[in-house]
Design an enzyme around this catalytic site. Sequence first.
Site, PDB file in Angstrom:
ATOM      1  N   ASP A  62       0.860  -1.179   0.000  1.00  0.00           N
ATOM      2  CA  ASP A  62       0.000   0.000   0.000  1.00  0.00           C
ATOM      3  C   ASP A  62       0.899   1.233   0.000  1.00  0.00           C
ATOM      4  O   ASP A  62       1.073   1.898   1.019  1.00  0.00           O
ATOM      5  CB  ASP A  62      -0.924  -0.018   1.217  1.00  0.00           C
ATOM      6  CG  ASP A  62      -2.006   1.060   1.153  1.00  0.00           C
ATOM      7  OD1 ASP A  62      -2.100   1.744   0.121  1.00  0.00           O
ATOM      8  OD2 ASP A  62      -2.745   1.207   2.143  1.00  0.00           O
ATOM      9  N   LYS A  63       1.468   1.527  -1.156  1.00  0.00           N
ATOM     10  CA  LYS A  63       2.470   2.594  -1.249  1.00  0.00           C
ATOM     11  C   LYS A  63       1.941   3.938  -0.779  1.00  0.00           C
ATOM     12  O   LYS A  63       2.651   4.698  -0.121  1.00  0.00           O
ATOM     13  CB  LYS A  63       2.972   2.712  -2.692  1.00  0.00           C
ATOM     14  CG  LYS A  63       3.840   1.558  -3.165  1.00  0.00           C
ATOM     15  CD  LYS A  63       4.238   1.736  -4.615  1.00  0.00           C
ATOM     16  CE  LYS A  63       5.138   0.609  -5.096  1.00  0.00           C
ATOM     17  NZ  LYS A  63       6.475   0.665  -4.499  1.00  0.00           N
ATOM     18  N   ARG A 109      10.427  -4.192 -10.552  1.00  0.00           N
ATOM     19  CA  ARG A 109      11.371  -3.094 -10.731  1.00  0.00           C
ATOM     20  C   ARG A 109      10.570  -1.787 -10.753  1.00  0.00           C
ATOM     21  O   ARG A 109      10.684  -0.965 -11.673  1.00  0.00           O
ATOM     22  CB  ARG A 109      12.210  -3.276 -11.996  1.00  0.00           C
ATOM     23  CG  ARG A 109      11.450  -3.609 -13.273  1.00  0.00           C
ATOM     24  CD  ARG A 109      12.400  -3.632 -14.476  1.00  0.00           C
ATOM     25  NE  ARG A 109      11.713  -3.935 -15.717  1.00  0.00           N
ATOM     26  CZ  ARG A 109      11.608  -5.140 -16.266  1.00  0.00           C
ATOM     27  NH1 ARG A 109      12.165  -6.188 -15.666  1.00  0.00           N
ATOM     28  NH2 ARG A 109      10.967  -5.312 -17.407  1.00  0.00           N
ATOM     29  N   GLY A 111      10.528   1.012  -8.816  1.00  0.00           N
ATOM     30  CA  GLY A 111      11.256   2.276  -8.778  1.00  0.00           C
ATOM     31  C   GLY A 111      10.607   3.353  -7.923  1.00  0.00           C
ATOM     32  O   GLY A 111      10.599   4.537  -8.298  1.00  0.00           O
ATOM     33  N   ASN A 167      14.245   3.367   4.107  1.00  0.00           N
ATOM     34  CA  ASN A 167      14.413   2.267   3.153  1.00  0.00           C
ATOM     35  C   ASN A 167      15.595   2.549   2.233  1.00  0.00           C
ATOM     36  O   ASN A 167      15.498   3.360   1.312  1.00  0.00           O
ATOM     37  CB  ASN A 167      13.134   2.084   2.338  1.00  0.00           C
ATOM     38  CG  ASN A 167      13.229   0.920   1.363  1.00  0.00           C
ATOM     39  OD1 ASN A 167      14.193   0.150   1.381  1.00  0.00           O
ATOM     40  ND2 ASN A 167      12.246   0.788   0.498  1.00  0.00           N
ATOM     41  N   ASN A 172      15.966  -1.056  -7.149  1.00  0.00           N
ATOM     42  CA  ASN A 172      15.364  -0.498  -8.363  1.00  0.00           C
ATOM     43  C   ASN A 172      15.553   1.000  -8.543  1.00  0.00           C
ATOM     44  O   ASN A 172      15.042   1.583  -9.489  1.00  0.00           O
ATOM     45  CB  ASN A 172      13.873  -0.835  -8.396  1.00  0.00           C
ATOM     46  CG  ASN A 172      13.642  -2.338  -8.406  1.00  0.00           C
ATOM     47  OD1 ASN A 172      14.319  -3.060  -9.121  1.00  0.00           O
ATOM     48  ND2 ASN A 172      12.710  -2.810  -7.588  1.00  0.00           N
ATOM     49  N   LYS A 204      15.701  -0.351   7.019  1.00  0.00           N
ATOM     50  CA  LYS A 204      15.456  -1.517   6.174  1.00  0.00           C
ATOM     51  C   LYS A 204      16.630  -1.715   5.241  1.00  0.00           C
ATOM     52  O   LYS A 204      16.982  -0.814   4.468  1.00  0.00           O
ATOM     53  CB  LYS A 204      14.168  -1.336   5.377  1.00  0.00           C
ATOM     54  CG  LYS A 204      13.788  -2.558   4.537  1.00  0.00           C
ATOM     55  CD  LYS A 204      12.387  -2.414   3.976  1.00  0.00           C
ATOM     56  CE  LYS A 204      11.969  -3.656   3.200  1.00  0.00           C
ATOM     57  NZ  LYS A 204      10.546  -3.612   2.798  1.00  0.00           N
ATOM     58  N   GLY A 254       9.215 -13.545  -2.470  1.00  0.00           N
ATOM     59  CA  GLY A 254       8.392 -14.739  -2.403  1.00  0.00           C
ATOM     60  C   GLY A 254       9.148 -15.951  -1.913  1.00  0.00           C
ATOM     61  O   GLY A 254      10.237 -15.849  -1.325  1.00  0.00           O
ATOM     62  N   GLY A 283       9.794 -14.272   1.954  1.00  0.00           N
ATOM     63  CA  GLY A 283       9.423 -15.680   1.870  1.00  0.00           C
ATOM     64  C   GLY A 283       8.570 -16.196   3.005  1.00  0.00           C
ATOM     65  O   GLY A 283       8.453 -17.414   3.184  1.00  0.00           O
TER      66      GLY A 283
END
Length: 341
Positions: A62-63, A109, A111, A167, A172, A204, A254, A283
């Site tokens: 949820d950007k 990717r 960005g 972050n 990317n 992060k 994933g 994952g």
Amino acid sequence: MSFALRPLLFAIDAERAHGLTIDMLAAWDAMGTPLAANVPSLPVTVAGLTFPNPLGLAAGADKDGRAIAGFFGLGFGAVEIGTLTPLPQSGNPKPRLFRLAEDRAVINRMGFNNGGLAAALPRARAAKRTGVLGINVGANKKATDRIADYEAGVAAAAPVADYVTINISSPNTPGLRDLQHGPALTDLLARSATARGTTPLFLKVAPDQEPAQIDEIARAAIDAGIDALIIGNTTISRPALRSSHADEQGGLSGAPLASLAAQRLRDFRTATGGQLPLVAAGGIDSGAEAYARIRAGASLVQLYTGLVYGGPGLPARILRELAALLAGDGFASIGEAIGGG
């Protein structure tokens, strides 16, 4: 694991499907999230914040903070929105998001595509919270001073968020991961720590790290008073994959990331000597995997790609499985289970 809308969503472009999912959750949010998930109470305290359970939504889902209450309604104890940059930006050219269904994975990717901090923060401020809200900030691709972008982002987000995440782990945005090392890292952390005021500050980092880099990040984070490390983000490495999209450029997330992400968690646990809370990502798609990361030293866990394949019922399933595993091993709380596994 499957869910009713999966065939319909998988029949269209991955990015469009993601947008429709956010739209649906935002609509449910607007309705007051009726029939929200009933999940076990598994409180854990990190950085002075009490999380109702240790399962968080990773940034990237949820950007722009459009469905915060909707994601809380799925059972998440924390929702981290973003990555948000000071100025809006469109991100990289499309297509830029690819499902690897045979591998239960995704390559992206994107960005840092987002509408900017000024647009998202009012939504975050107004959102109904039933858990902890994190705001993940980054730098604009064309910024001449990326550290200044982080400083501005932290200062803007801190009064709204329960915690803010820096972050510097995305593969990317060219050159962004260079901020994970050397004087740039020290400067970034010092300026961000000043900008956050009293709001907890998380960092992060990427899973693609060598041992010396892990030690450097751990020491810098401890020295700067960072409150938690999120380990990590997508990987630019490529384990054996079966999908036709396996050669796409970008970050892999994933199921195939699980082994690397778990190892990096153990590496950072060793490097920090248990002095910093760790948040495990990468994952995680079951209660068993979440429990394994907690036993390996994670205080919290995050997921995103798992939702693509497990559907909206996944958070509640993970938490029920996690509660059963804790009880089976005789633990009365998450805190008792952290580390030692």
